[in-house]
Design a protein around this motif. Sequence first.
Motif, PDB file in Angstrom:
ATOM      1  N   ALA A   1       0.827  -1.204   0.000  1.00 40.28           N
ATOM      2  CA  ALA A   1       0.000   0.000   0.000  1.00 40.28           C
ATOM      3  C   ALA A   1       0.865   1.260   0.000  1.00 40.28           C
ATOM      4  CB  ALA A   1      -0.926  -0.009   1.216  1.00 40.28           C
ATOM      5  N   ALA A   2       1.966   1.224   0.759  1.00 37.76           N
ATOM      6  CA  ALA A   2       2.874   2.370   0.786  1.00 37.76           C
ATOM      7  C   ALA A   2       3.519   2.597  -0.572  1.00 37.76           C
ATOM      8  CB  ALA A   2       3.945   2.158   1.857  1.00 37.76           C
ATOM      9  N   LEU A   3       3.919   1.513  -1.230  1.00 38.59           N
ATOM     10  CA  LEU A   3       4.534   1.648  -2.552  1.00 38.59           C
ATOM     11  C   LEU A   3       3.556   2.219  -3.578  1.00 38.59           C
ATOM     12  CD1 LEU A   3       6.571  -1.679  -2.825  1.00 38.59           C
ATOM     13  CD2 LEU A   3       7.499   0.627  -2.684  1.00 38.59           C
ATOM     14  N   LEU A   4       2.333   1.709  -3.579  1.00 40.44           N
ATOM     15  CA  LEU A   4       1.338   2.185  -4.541  1.00 40.44           C
ATOM     16  C   LEU A   4       0.981   3.645  -4.281  1.00 40.44           C
ATOM     17  CD1 LEU A   4      -1.027  -0.920  -4.765  1.00 40.44           C
ATOM     18  CD2 LEU A   4       0.582  -0.109  -6.490  1.00 40.44           C
ATOM     19  N   LEU A   5       0.848   4.018  -3.002  1.00 39.58           N
ATOM     20  CA  LEU A   5       0.531   5.409  -2.674  1.00 39.58           C
ATOM     21  C   LEU A   5       1.653   6.333  -3.118  1.00 39.58           C
ATOM     22  CD1 LEU A   5      -1.294   7.472  -1.274  1.00 39.58           C
ATOM     23  CD2 LEU A   5      -0.127   6.939   0.869  1.00 39.58           C
ATOM     24  N   LEU A   6       2.888   5.922  -2.884  1.00 42.33           N
ATOM     25  CA  LEU A   6       4.025   6.732  -3.300  1.00 42.33           C
ATOM     26  C   LEU A   6       4.059   6.893  -4.813  1.00 42.33           C
ATOM     27  CD1 LEU A   6       6.621   8.183  -2.302  1.00 42.33           C
ATOM     28  CD2 LEU A   6       7.840   6.051  -2.745  1.00 42.33           C
ATOM     29  N   SER A   7       3.788   5.810  -5.531  1.00 41.14           N
ATOM     30  CA  SER A   7       3.787   5.867  -6.987  1.00 41.14           C
ATOM     31  C   SER A   7       2.707   6.805  -7.508  1.00 41.14           C
ATOM     32  CB  SER A   7       3.582   4.456  -7.557  1.00 41.14           C
ATOM     33  OG  SER A   7       3.493   4.476  -8.961  1.00 41.14           O
ATOM     34  N   VAL A   8       1.503   6.722  -6.951  1.00 43.80           N
ATOM     35  CA  VAL A   8       0.406   7.593  -7.373  1.00 43.80           C
ATOM     36  C   VAL A   8       0.761   9.060  -7.135  1.00 43.80           C
ATOM     37  CG1 VAL A   8      -1.971   8.274  -6.837  1.00 43.80           C
ATOM     38  CG2 VAL A   8      -1.401   5.867  -7.115  1.00 43.80           C
ATOM     39  N   CYS A   9       1.329   9.362  -5.966  1.00 44.83           N
ATOM     40  CA  CYS A   9       1.682  10.748  -5.652  1.00 44.83           C
ATOM     41  C   CYS A   9       2.789  11.273  -6.555  1.00 44.83           C
ATOM     42  CB  CYS A   9       2.102  10.855  -4.189  1.00 44.83           C
ATOM     43  SG  CYS A   9       0.754  10.598  -3.014  1.00 44.83           S
ATOM     44  N   CYS A  10       3.773  10.425  -6.869  1.00 44.65           N
ATOM     45  CA  CYS A  10       4.872  10.854  -7.745  1.00 44.65           C
ATOM     46  C   CYS A  10       4.356  11.231  -9.129  1.00 44.65           C
ATOM     47  CB  CYS A  10       5.908   9.739  -7.859  1.00 44.65           C
ATOM     48  SG  CYS A  10       6.981   9.566  -6.417  1.00 44.65           S
ATOM     49  N   TYR A  11       3.498  10.405  -9.696  1.00 41.24           N
ATOM     50  CA  TYR A  11       2.966  10.711 -11.022  1.00 41.24           C
ATOM     51  C   TYR A  11       2.031  11.919 -10.979  1.00 41.24           C
ATOM     52  CZ  TYR A  11       4.987   6.552 -13.140  1.00 41.24           C
ATOM     53  OH  TYR A  11       5.867   5.610 -13.636  1.00 41.24           O
ATOM     54  N   ALA A  12       1.311  12.103  -9.870  1.00 39.06           N
ATOM     55  CA  ALA A  12       0.443  13.277  -9.751  1.00 39.06           C
ATOM     56  C   ALA A  12       1.266  14.559  -9.781  1.00 39.06           C
ATOM     57  CB  ALA A  12      -0.376  13.187  -8.459  1.00 39.06           C
ATOM     58  N   VAL A  13       2.395  14.568  -9.067  1.00 44.53           N
ATOM     59  CA  VAL A  13       3.284  15.737  -9.099  1.00 44.53           C
ATOM     60  C   VAL A  13       3.825  15.950 -10.508  1.00 44.53           C
ATOM     61  CG1 VAL A  13       5.437  16.713  -8.221  1.00 44.53           C
ATOM     62  CG2 VAL A  13       3.908  15.492  -6.673  1.00 44.53           C
ATOM     63  N   THR A  14       4.147  14.853 -11.195  1.00 47.49           N
ATOM     64  CA  THR A  14       4.653  14.958 -12.567  1.00 47.49           C
ATOM     65  C   THR A  14       3.610  15.578 -13.490  1.00 47.49           C
ATOM     66  OG1 THR A  14       6.040  13.009 -12.218  1.00 47.49           O
ATOM     67  CG2 THR A  14       5.620  13.656 -14.498  1.00 47.49           C
ATOM     68  N   TYR A  15       2.373  15.132 -13.386  1.00 44.94           N
ATOM     69  CA  TYR A  15       1.303  15.699 -14.219  1.00 44.94           C
ATOM     70  C   TYR A  15       1.066  17.172 -13.880  1.00 44.94           C
ATOM     71  CZ  TYR A  15       0.218  10.855 -15.426  1.00 44.94           C
ATOM     72  OH  TYR A  15       0.288   9.550 -15.862  1.00 44.94           O
ATOM     73  N   HIS A  16       1.121  17.488 -12.601  1.00 44.25           N
ATOM     74  CA  HIS A  16       0.918  18.877 -12.192  1.00 44.25           C
ATOM     75  C   HIS A  16       1.996  19.783 -12.783  1.00 44.25           C
ATOM     76  CE1 HIS A  16      -0.340  22.103  -9.373  1.00 44.25           C
ATOM     77  NE2 HIS A  16       0.940  22.440  -9.428  1.00 44.25           N
ATOM     78  N   GLY A  17       3.252  19.351 -12.689  1.00 41.89           N
ATOM     79  CA  GLY A  17       4.335  20.154 -13.250  1.00 41.89           C
ATOM     80  C   GLY A  17       4.268  20.254 -14.761  1.00 41.89           C
ATOM     81  N   LEU A  18       3.914  19.149 -15.409  1.00 41.30           N
ATOM     82  CA  LEU A  18       3.807  19.154 -16.870  1.00 41.30           C
ATOM     83  C   LEU A  18       2.704  20.098 -17.334  1.00 41.30           C
ATOM     84  CD1 LEU A  18       4.719  17.982 -19.576  1.00 41.30           C
ATOM     85  CD2 LEU A  18       3.154  16.069 -19.206  1.00 41.30           C
ATOM     86  N   TYR A  19       1.587  20.093 -16.609  1.00 39.90           N
ATOM     87  CA  TYR A  19       0.485  20.999 -16.972  1.00 39.90           C
ATOM     88  C   TYR A  19       0.866  22.456 -16.721  1.00 39.90           C
ATOM     89  CZ  TYR A  19      -4.071  23.252 -16.910  1.00 39.90           C
ATOM     90  OH  TYR A  19      -5.128  24.088 -17.162  1.00 39.90           O
ATOM     91  N   ALA A  20       1.656  22.696 -15.650  1.00 43.32           N
ATOM     92  CA  ALA A  20       2.071  24.069 -15.361  1.00 43.32           C
ATOM     93  C   ALA A  20       2.971  24.619 -16.468  1.00 43.32           C
ATOM     94  CB  ALA A  20       2.792  24.123 -14.014  1.00 43.32           C
ATOM     95  N   ILE A  21       3.744  23.725 -17.090  1.00 41.06           N
ATOM     96  CA  ILE A  21       4.652  24.165 -18.150  1.00 41.06           C
ATOM     97  C   ILE A  21       3.959  24.174 -19.513  1.00 41.06           C
ATOM     98  CG2 ILE A  21       6.824  23.646 -19.333  1.00 41.06           C
ATOM     99  CD1 ILE A  21       7.721  22.241 -16.787  1.00 41.06           C
ATOM    100  N   ARG A  22       3.238  23.079 -19.807  1.00 37.34           N
ATOM    101  CA  ARG A  22       2.568  22.924 -21.103  1.00 37.34           C
ATOM    102  C   ARG A  22       1.109  22.528 -20.895  1.00 37.34           C
ATOM    103  NH1 ARG A  22       6.372  21.645 -25.202  1.00 37.34           N
ATOM    104  NH2 ARG A  22       8.153  23.047 -24.925  1.00 37.34           N
ATOM    105  N   PRO A  23       0.219  23.481 -20.678  1.00 32.40           N
ATOM    106  CA  PRO A  23      -1.194  23.138 -20.474  1.00 32.40           C
ATOM    107  C   PRO A  23      -1.811  22.384 -21.650  1.00 32.40           C
ATOM    108  CG  PRO A  23      -0.771  25.415 -19.853  1.00 32.40           C
ATOM    109  CD  PRO A  23       0.459  24.925 -20.555  1.00 32.40           C
TER     110      PRO A  23
END
Length: 285
Positions: free
Chosen positions: A194-216
């Motif tokens: 559960a810890a691994l899956l939660l960490l993975s979900v959060c990492c990709y969420a940050v990646t999507y957030h940053g990608l959208y901030a740069i290239r909406p």
Amino acid sequence: MERVVNPVAAGVIAVVDIALMVKAAAFIPDNLWLWRNGPGILTHLRHEQTPDVDRVEALGVRCDFCKADIRPRPRTSLRYSRRHPPNRGSTTAGALRRRLRSLVNLAFWTPLLIAVCGTALITLSPAAPAPLLGLGTAEIGLLGLFTLLAALVIRSSLGNYDIYYSDMGRYVGFFSRRSLAHGSAAQAHSAYLAALLLLSVCCYAVTYHGLYAIRPGQFAGHAAADFATWLYFSATITSTVGNSGIYPVGTVSRLVVTVQTSTGLLALCWVVGVLASVRRERPTR
């Protein structure tokens, strides 16, 4: 809209990028060591009455009984494991050195590092330079991928001892020790996964957030651009549901979604495999 760059935000994000880069680079020698020595460590721990994982990491082991010859973990490793240096007395310099080492190990503990760096990237994204923000978000996604793949390497090399060697060990350490002491390996592995899956979900969420901030324009169908939106989007991708109302339309966004979908399926298969095998594998305590 033109981005207004703040020098303070740029400096903080630059430090974040350096820390994430160091952590990502440390995964390579760390997991090569585990891949090479994992089977020998597993063989040794199976007959050792009082296995000390930290000592095996710090000093290595040479066992005549199981013919194990394991070198210490690489010095470039940023793991949290305690080192066991020779007893040179409790000098002030030695105590200070141990304290500094503990602070460094804690700072590079994966969940804490990603939480702090991810929060900085999310908070400072409107005022950070696009290249630095892009590098940080890419490194967060890379760490999410590396953490999951490293867990698979550890599992295949060490079997049911993977909890002790995981970088998530502090997260589930207390719970794991109590569970394993009562023979409930399934509960300990459930918390670990559960810890691994939660960490993975959060990492990709940050990646999507940053990608959208740069290239909406990399995404379509979104109604908001806050982090909660990308956390939900990441969770739907990991679960292979994909019904969030957001669609990747750019090359980079499609690549990231493809990687997360593949690792999400891999993680789900791994969860089923671990829960099926945990009844057959019991740590020797």
